[in-house]
Scaffold this active site. Structure first.
Site, PDB file in Angstrom:
ATOM      1  CE  LYS A  86      -7.217 -18.317  63.328  1.00  0.00           C
ATOM      2  NZ  LYS A  86      -6.560 -17.153  63.830  1.00  0.00           N
ATOM      3  CE  LYS A 116     -14.688   0.294  66.952  1.00  0.00           C
ATOM      4  NZ  LYS A 116     -13.703   0.448  67.724  1.00  0.00           N
TER       5      LYS A 116
END
Lengths: 432, 432
Positions: A45, A205
């Protein structure tokens, strides 16, 4: 084979670990894949941010297309996180015939099957071992190591933050809020801990684990989720007294053709292999019809452990490239999803009530359970400070979720019941 | 793809399990490999013996060549055990371009690298996951899951018989001989238990693990081996008191370029993840530079668990056949073997002595240690029944094997030392 060029999306905690491992273990990697690995370009970024690793400034870019469209880049490692934008990058990369290794559980839990289809259509590998339980090679173990077995149950401690908090609460008798602050200071919990402590991270998950383990397309919305924010020191103390340890457990259970998946605070018998998993460690317990009990234990997060899984996946991609067999490994789900009804989901339960300390109250309460044919494994009754009330702790035998929820509604309606203080799922049988 | 025909060498415990899993999980296997699996022929010693599985009598043969030379048979599953003859069968099979899946640790520990070379020359797969720790997919995890890491230490409870015996001895305070008999009755120990209780079986498995984990050709003779037959109830009791559990542990340790591999009864700190591995279960603890601590836990033996590993390997072979990439997976050792000298092997030690209960004796003994700059973590002294003697229990800090052996020689020469009752390696730090 010449050097393989890879592109990195992201250079945060895991990205820096990936760069370090590729540098430090270049010899071993080269021995395995037969050529050097070169990190060519990294999407960041901010070009001027200070980094945990030394990186040639020319390798950094803020323009994703410099990676996604670079014909020299064969493999993309996605460790930037995020959802919509990241998904678009991945689709572009796959359409440009770039293999992908990702650690992005959020994306794989929600859009995994779509992305895997696009990968397969483009003869690309899309590997995501790092998305579940960091350094533990659990996805490979499910898909390859236990390939011949029928997996019927998976139980996972798959969120390090909550396991750290519950371990500290249990050991030191501290309150949730206090330990959360400690975890934030130590870097085990984020400033906004919602996704961890409300169980959402673990649910993602479990979605990935259940989809692979049951060969069935489980969606995030199929997972019942409850976090750890309402757990009190009293609950932990009673648990201990009865031979149970409190853990945030993801359970995926298959009976016949039907499954259920949930993440809930669970009182786990101290004798269960998962009960001794401490601090920020993760573990996944897998029960297969033929193999019986197995467990995989290790670090669930962290820069280098997660990066180990990422770079091991990269080695897998490169071996496939060398053999010319990329994009052939993903197996489409074999079974149509069938979720259990609440009347088909069985568990034991722990229930703590405050009730009026009067004649007949106990009989009133237990008769609600016997109407539903639910019996008790353990019962404790203790006086409370407010003299007219008593505390009752019950551990039931197996009951259906349907029955248990009906019982809770009826108990709430009883005049004698002041409050339902807490209620948890119970797994295993304590020796106490 | 048409049905794949396989031949079985052996139809004992594991062989029967293989037949059962192929029958019971035919759907799942077919989904993964794209065609049915057919057991065509099985080599047995006695055609008329009663079997644990129903088998068409025509499938049985006593002539190995009916399998080794059958052009229809693509894969051979070797579950007959044995060494010389079995090795010849395997070489014949490989030369006839038949892939092999084996559970034979004895053979793989001694002739593994020779057989793998022949397999590779003939473009055949030779898989042997079942040879170490039964149902635990540990070899794959080392080779694939931790492919990118540098493994520096492996510790294994890799023999179920001895772990069963030590668990019972620890729990019930029973004597070795008594528990061995119980294990034999329950089928956990063989009539001749030598290979298990003397540590040889574990040494074979550690040879295989170390060769793979360190990418170095370790031989069985490189492994220092000591069995469990001399462990006494007193040793276990002192261990417990000091916060240690007795386990037969295989340790493979790499420091720099040098390694050492050993199997010895070890007092393991109760806090170590391996310390809670009970009964006949196996577990392998793996330490990697990047990943840190991981552990793989499960059943180490038994018909169906071991057969799960065998048939999962079979699935691997069949996937490779479909992709036309058999015989490409084995990686030759990267490093030349370098074994540590005794002066380079460090450990803590537990030592129990009977000494004369006289003035100056204790100083005499401890000065032997200080001559070698070895200091103590713990010291206990207790009176013995024979009034003129006392029992001393010492736990040292880290010492080199060289120093420790020199110390033992010197202690034996001291007039004040009546006997060295026992001496064990110590791993980890107890909290007690």
């Amino acid at each position: 084979m010449e050097a393989i060029s890879i592109g990195l999306l992201g250079l945060g905690t895991v990205g820096s670990g990936v760069v370090k491992i590729i540098e430090n273990h270049q010899d071993k990697l080269m021995h395995q894949v037969g050529c050097p690995i070169k990190v060519k370009k990294i999407l960041v970024k901010d070009l001027n941010k200070e980094r945990a690793v030394k990186i040639d400034n020319e390798k950094l870019t803020t323009d994703p297309d410099e990676i996604l469209y670079d014909p020299e880049i064969d493999v993309i490692i996605e460790v930037m996180g995020g959802m919509k934008e990241t998904k678009n990058y991945m689709i572009k990369a796959l359409r440009n015939r770039k293999h992908i290794v990702t650690a992005n559980k959020d994306l794989m839990a929600v859009h995994g099957s779509e992305l895997l289809t696009i990968a397969s259509e483009n003869e690309c590998d899309l590997f995501y071992e790092a998305s579940v339980a960091g350094g533990i090679p659990i996805l490979r173990s499910l898909v390859d190591g236990l390939a011949s077995d029928r997996i019927t149950k998976m139980m996972g401690i798959v969120n390090g933050t909550t396991n750290f908090i519950l371990t500290k609460m249990s050991k030191h008798g501290s309150a949730y809020e206090e330990v959360l602050k400690e975890a934030q200071v130590l870097g085990y919990a984020e400033a906004d801990p919602t996704s961890d402590v409300e169980g959402l991270d673990a649910a993602r998950k479990m979605t990935i684990l259940a989809t692979l383990g049951f060969s069935m397309k489980i969606e995030l919305d199929d997972v019942k989720v409850e976090g750890i924010t309402r757990i009190t020191e009293e609950d932990l103390r009673y648990g201990r007294q009865l031979g149970y340890t409190m853990k945030l457990i993801g359970i995926a259970h298959r009976e016949g053709e039907k499954v259920d998946v949930s993440v809930q605070p669970t009182l786990l018998a101290d004798t269960h292999p998962l009960a001794s998993v401490q601090d920020e460690f993760n573990a996944v317990y897998v029960y297969g019809e033929a193999v019986g009990e197995t467990m995989f234990y290790g670090p669930g997060a962290g820069s280098l452990p997660t990066a180990t899984a990422v770079v091991s996946d990269l080695v897998g991609v490169m071996k496939n490239m060398r053999l010319g067999v990329t994009g052939k490994n993903s197996v489409t789900p074999q079974y149509k999803k069938q979720l259990k009804e609440p009347s088909e989901i069985y568990s034991k339960y722990f229930l703590r009530l405050h009730v009026r300390d009067e004649v007949g109250v106990f009989a009133n309460i237990t008769s609600v359970f016997s109407e539903h044919r639910v019996s008790f494994e353990k019962i404790l009754q203790m006086p409370l400070k407010e003299k007219e009330y008593a505390e009752i702790v019950l551990v039931t035998h197996q009951a259906s979720l349907q029955d248990y929820e009906d019982i809770l509604v009826k108990l709430r309606d009883l005049q004698a019941v002041k409050t339902i203080e807490s209620s948890y799922r119970v797994e295993g049988s304590a020796n106490v």
